[in-house]
Design a protein around this motif. Structure first.
Motif, PDB file in Angstrom:
ATOM      1  N   ASN A   6       0.794  -1.225   0.000  1.00  0.00           N
ATOM      2  CA  ASN A   6       0.000   0.000   0.000  1.00  0.00           C
ATOM      3  C   ASN A   6       0.832   1.283   0.000  1.00  0.00           C
ATOM      4  O   ASN A   6       0.269   2.375   0.055  1.00  0.00           O
ATOM      5  N   TYR A   7       2.163   1.146  -0.067  1.00  0.00           N
ATOM      6  CA  TYR A   7       3.003   2.325  -0.288  1.00  0.00           C
ATOM      7  C   TYR A   7       3.138   2.614  -1.781  1.00  0.00           C
ATOM      8  O   TYR A   7       3.404   3.739  -2.176  1.00  0.00           O
ATOM      9  N   LEU A   8       3.005   1.562  -2.578  1.00  0.00           N
ATOM     10  CA  LEU A   8       2.990   1.704  -4.031  1.00  0.00           C
ATOM     11  C   LEU A   8       1.592   1.381  -4.527  1.00  0.00           C
ATOM     12  O   LEU A   8       0.906   0.513  -3.978  1.00  0.00           O
ATOM     13  N   SER A   9       1.175   2.046  -5.582  1.00  0.00           N
ATOM     14  CA  SER A   9      -0.143   1.773  -6.140  1.00  0.00           C
ATOM     15  C   SER A   9      -0.189   0.351  -6.700  1.00  0.00           C
ATOM     16  O   SER A   9       0.855  -0.222  -7.060  1.00  0.00           O
ATOM     17  N   PRO A  10      -1.380  -0.253  -6.808  1.00  0.00           N
ATOM     18  CA  PRO A  10      -1.482  -1.582  -7.422  1.00  0.00           C
ATOM     19  C   PRO A  10      -0.904  -1.624  -8.835  1.00  0.00           C
ATOM     20  O   PRO A  10      -0.287  -2.619  -9.230  1.00  0.00           O
ATOM     21  N   SER A  11      -1.099  -0.550  -9.600  1.00  0.00           N
ATOM     22  CA  SER A  11      -0.549  -0.535 -10.962  1.00  0.00           C
ATOM     23  C   SER A  11       0.974  -0.527 -10.946  1.00  0.00           C
ATOM     24  O   SER A  11       1.628  -1.182 -11.777  1.00  0.00           O
ATOM     25  N   THR A  12       1.576   0.210 -10.004  1.00  0.00           N
ATOM     26  CA  THR A  12       3.038   0.200  -9.877  1.00  0.00           C
ATOM     27  C   THR A  12       3.530  -1.191  -9.516  1.00  0.00           C
ATOM     28  O   THR A  12       4.507  -1.691 -10.085  1.00  0.00           O
ATOM     29  N   CYS A  13       2.834  -1.822  -8.574  1.00  0.00           N
ATOM     30  CA  CYS A  13       3.212  -3.186  -8.165  1.00  0.00           C
ATOM     31  C   CYS A  13       3.112  -4.149  -9.348  1.00  0.00           C
ATOM     32  O   CYS A  13       3.971  -5.023  -9.523  1.00  0.00           O
ATOM     33  N   GLY A 107       7.229  -7.930  -6.157  1.00  0.00           N
ATOM     34  CA  GLY A 107       7.937  -7.715  -7.418  1.00  0.00           C
ATOM     35  C   GLY A 107       8.861  -6.514  -7.365  1.00  0.00           C
ATOM     36  O   GLY A 107       9.995  -6.556  -7.868  1.00  0.00           O
ATOM     37  N   ALA A 108       8.400  -5.424  -6.742  1.00  0.00           N
ATOM     38  CA  ALA A 108       9.232  -4.223  -6.625  1.00  0.00           C
ATOM     39  C   ALA A 108      10.440  -4.480  -5.737  1.00  0.00           C
ATOM     40  O   ALA A 108      11.568  -4.075  -6.061  1.00  0.00           O
ATOM     41  N   ASN A 109      10.233  -5.152  -4.611  1.00  0.00           N
ATOM     42  CA  ASN A 109      11.348  -5.468  -3.725  1.00  0.00           C
ATOM     43  C   ASN A 109      12.358  -6.376  -4.405  1.00  0.00           C
ATOM     44  O   ASN A 109      13.574  -6.207  -4.236  1.00  0.00           O
ATOM     45  N   CYS A 110      11.869  -7.344  -5.175  1.00  0.00           N
ATOM     46  CA  CYS A 110      12.778  -8.228  -5.904  1.00  0.00           C
ATOM     47  C   CYS A 110      13.522  -7.467  -6.996  1.00  0.00           C
ATOM     48  O   CYS A 110      14.721  -7.695  -7.214  1.00  0.00           O
ATOM     49  N   PHE A 111      12.835  -6.575  -7.684  1.00  0.00           N
ATOM     50  CA  PHE A 111      13.492  -5.791  -8.730  1.00  0.00           C
ATOM     51  C   PHE A 111      14.670  -5.018  -8.150  1.00  0.00           C
ATOM     52  O   PHE A 111      15.758  -4.979  -8.737  1.00  0.00           O
ATOM     53  N   GLN A 164       5.033   8.222  -6.239  1.00  0.00           N
ATOM     54  CA  GLN A 164       3.643   7.913  -5.902  1.00  0.00           C
ATOM     55  C   GLN A 164       2.781   9.166  -5.727  1.00  0.00           C
ATOM     56  O   GLN A 164       1.687   9.257  -6.304  1.00  0.00           O
ATOM     57  N   PRO A 165       3.208  10.162  -4.929  1.00  0.00           N
ATOM     58  CA  PRO A 165       2.347  11.351  -4.790  1.00  0.00           C
ATOM     59  C   PRO A 165       2.273  12.201  -6.053  1.00  0.00           C
ATOM     60  O   PRO A 165       1.386  13.043  -6.175  1.00  0.00           O
ATOM     61  N   LEU A 166       3.180  11.974  -6.993  1.00  0.00           N
ATOM     62  CA  LEU A 166       3.102  12.680  -8.269  1.00  0.00           C
ATOM     63  C   LEU A 166       2.049  12.071  -9.185  1.00  0.00           C
ATOM     64  O   LEU A 166       1.440  12.769 -10.007  1.00  0.00           O
ATOM     65  N   LEU A 167       1.823  10.769  -9.035  1.00  0.00           N
ATOM     66  CA  LEU A 167       0.951  10.048  -9.969  1.00  0.00           C
ATOM     67  C   LEU A 167      -0.423   9.709  -9.408  1.00  0.00           C
ATOM     68  O   LEU A 167      -1.387   9.571 -10.174  1.00  0.00           O
ATOM     69  N   PHE A 168      -0.538   9.570  -8.081  1.00  0.00           N
ATOM     70  CA  PHE A 168      -1.770   9.038  -7.498  1.00  0.00           C
ATOM     71  C   PHE A 168      -2.210   9.911  -6.327  1.00  0.00           C
ATOM     72  O   PHE A 168      -1.589   9.903  -5.255  1.00  0.00           O
ATOM     73  N   ARG A 174      -4.504  15.032  -2.141  1.00  0.00           N
ATOM     74  CA  ARG A 174      -3.613  14.381  -1.184  1.00  0.00           C
ATOM     75  C   ARG A 174      -3.161  13.023  -1.732  1.00  0.00           C
ATOM     76  O   ARG A 174      -3.912  12.357  -2.457  1.00  0.00           O
ATOM     77  N   PRO A 175      -1.963  12.569  -1.372  1.00  0.00           N
ATOM     78  CA  PRO A 175      -1.461  11.281  -1.877  1.00  0.00           C
ATOM     79  C   PRO A 175      -2.358  10.118  -1.477  1.00  0.00           C
ATOM     80  O   PRO A 175      -2.873  10.071  -0.355  1.00  0.00           O
ATOM     81  N   LEU A 176      -2.545   9.193  -2.384  1.00  0.00           N
ATOM     82  CA  LEU A 176      -3.299   7.978  -2.098  1.00  0.00           C
ATOM     83  C   LEU A 176      -2.433   6.898  -1.477  1.00  0.00           C
ATOM     84  O   LEU A 176      -2.920   6.060  -0.717  1.00  0.00           O
ATOM     85  N   TYR A 177      -1.139   6.905  -1.810  1.00  0.00           N
ATOM     86  CA  TYR A 177      -0.249   5.834  -1.339  1.00  0.00           C
ATOM     87  C   TYR A 177       0.949   6.461  -0.627  1.00  0.00           C
ATOM     88  O   TYR A 177       0.748   7.209   0.317  1.00  0.00           O
TER      89      TYR A 177
END
Length: 333
Positions: A6-13, A107-111, A164-168, A174-177
């Protein structure tokens, strides 16, 4: 550097997970080609080392904490494909069993830690180490590889947080994530990693590489006879030291719970408040009924045993045709 859910959007994940799919496919094929049944236990050793070293947190300025990853060492000793698989396995156990790093953010952590970090470390080590004939020179190359690769992973983590706050945002803007932009996320992540955590990663990488090179060269991928006794002894000692991680009382930057985020911001971003919540069996490496040290030790043992068991199962499923003589194995250049 473990990004929670929930720190990254689902689409980012989703994008980050998709980016890892071809990497896992390549690494799995390469490891299957290069490791014999006899050397397959090295996967368990590498994954357990990464898992345990990430439990030894360092207190950092500002009341936060950080840790080494071990992916650079795995890449240098056994090749980048090996490091991708072993570090990914360690991150999976951390997320699923202990709630350390998000399940959706896996996936992000592994990347960051299981792909970029070992690739950078391996490339830099091969570039520098070839200029030295002595073990000291190669150990210095290992230090630089560990230091630079960890900071490369930290920088990517900061960018993923910061966009994240730039995109969502919600209807009020206010930031979503993740709530902090690049102007805060990058220095907050990079200053402690450049000044403290990267040095720790470099020292661990150089120290273990030098020890293995002298005491048990058979553990190195290109080496001859395989000797795992010293590796198991080393892992046992590292397991016993994991409670030192409890000395770092602060939460790593960007790994706060929703209550902590609410206290910092005065509100909880909607994406975090309504986001995915995984109930880990042993959250935060602890058991309510046990003393903190005992719970941490038990968690370390459980994680290491699970990774060792996974490596054993893989070894049992490895086709007999993959079992080549030691001298016939391919290098990882």
């Amino acid at each position: 550097m473990h990004i929670p859910d929930n720190y990254l959007s689902p689409s980012t994940c989703a994008v980050m997970a998709a980016a890892m799919l071809p990497v896992w496919r390549w690494a799995g094929r390469r490891v299957k080609q290069e490791l014999t049944r006899k050397k397959m236990p090295l996967l368990g050793v590498g994954a357990a080392f990464s898992f345990l070293i990430m439990m030894v947190n360092l207190p950092l300025p500002g009341g936060t904490s950080g840790h080494a990853v071990g992916a650079a060492l795995a890449a240098i000793l056994w090749g980048p494909a090996f490091a991708v698989i072993s570090t990914s396995a360690a991150l999976a156990i951390q997320a699923l069993m202990f709630g350390d790093g998000g399940v959706l953010a896996y996936g992000a952590n592994c990347f960051n830690m299981a792909f970029v970090m070992p690739m950078v470390a391996y490339a830099l080590f091969r570039l520098i180490a070839g200029r030295f004939a002595s073990t000291k020179g190669k150990a210095a190359a290992a230090f630089l590889a560990g230091y630079v690769s960890l900071n490369a992973a930290a920088f990517l983590t900061a960018v993923e947080f910061g966009i994240q706050p730039l995109l969502f945002t919600d209807s009020a803007g206010r930031p979503l994530y993740g709530p902090y932009g690049l102007d805060i996320a990058v220095p907050a992540m990079m200053i402690p990693h450049l000044l403290v955590v990267g040095i720790m990663e470099g020292l661990v990488t150089a120290g273990v590489y030098r020890y293995v090179s002298k005491a048990s060269p058979g553990l190195i991928y290109e080496g001859g006879r395989l000797s795992l006794k010293k590796a198991w002894a080393f892992l046992g000692a590292l397991l016993a030291l994991t409670p030192l991680g409890l000395l770092a009382a602060g939460t790593a930057w960007g790994e706060w719970g929703t209550d902590e985020v609410g206290g910092l911001l005065g509100y909880i971003p909607e994406g975090m408040r309504r986001g995915f919540a995984w109930k880990a069996p042993l959250p935060d490496y602890s058991l309510v009924s046990l003393h903190a040290v005992a719970g941490y030790l038990l968690s370390a043992a459980v994680g290491a045993l699970l990774l060792g068991a996974a490596a054993w199962l893989v070894m049992k499923r490895l086709p007999a045709k993959a079992a080549k003589p030691d001298g016939a194995e391919r290098g990882h250049e």
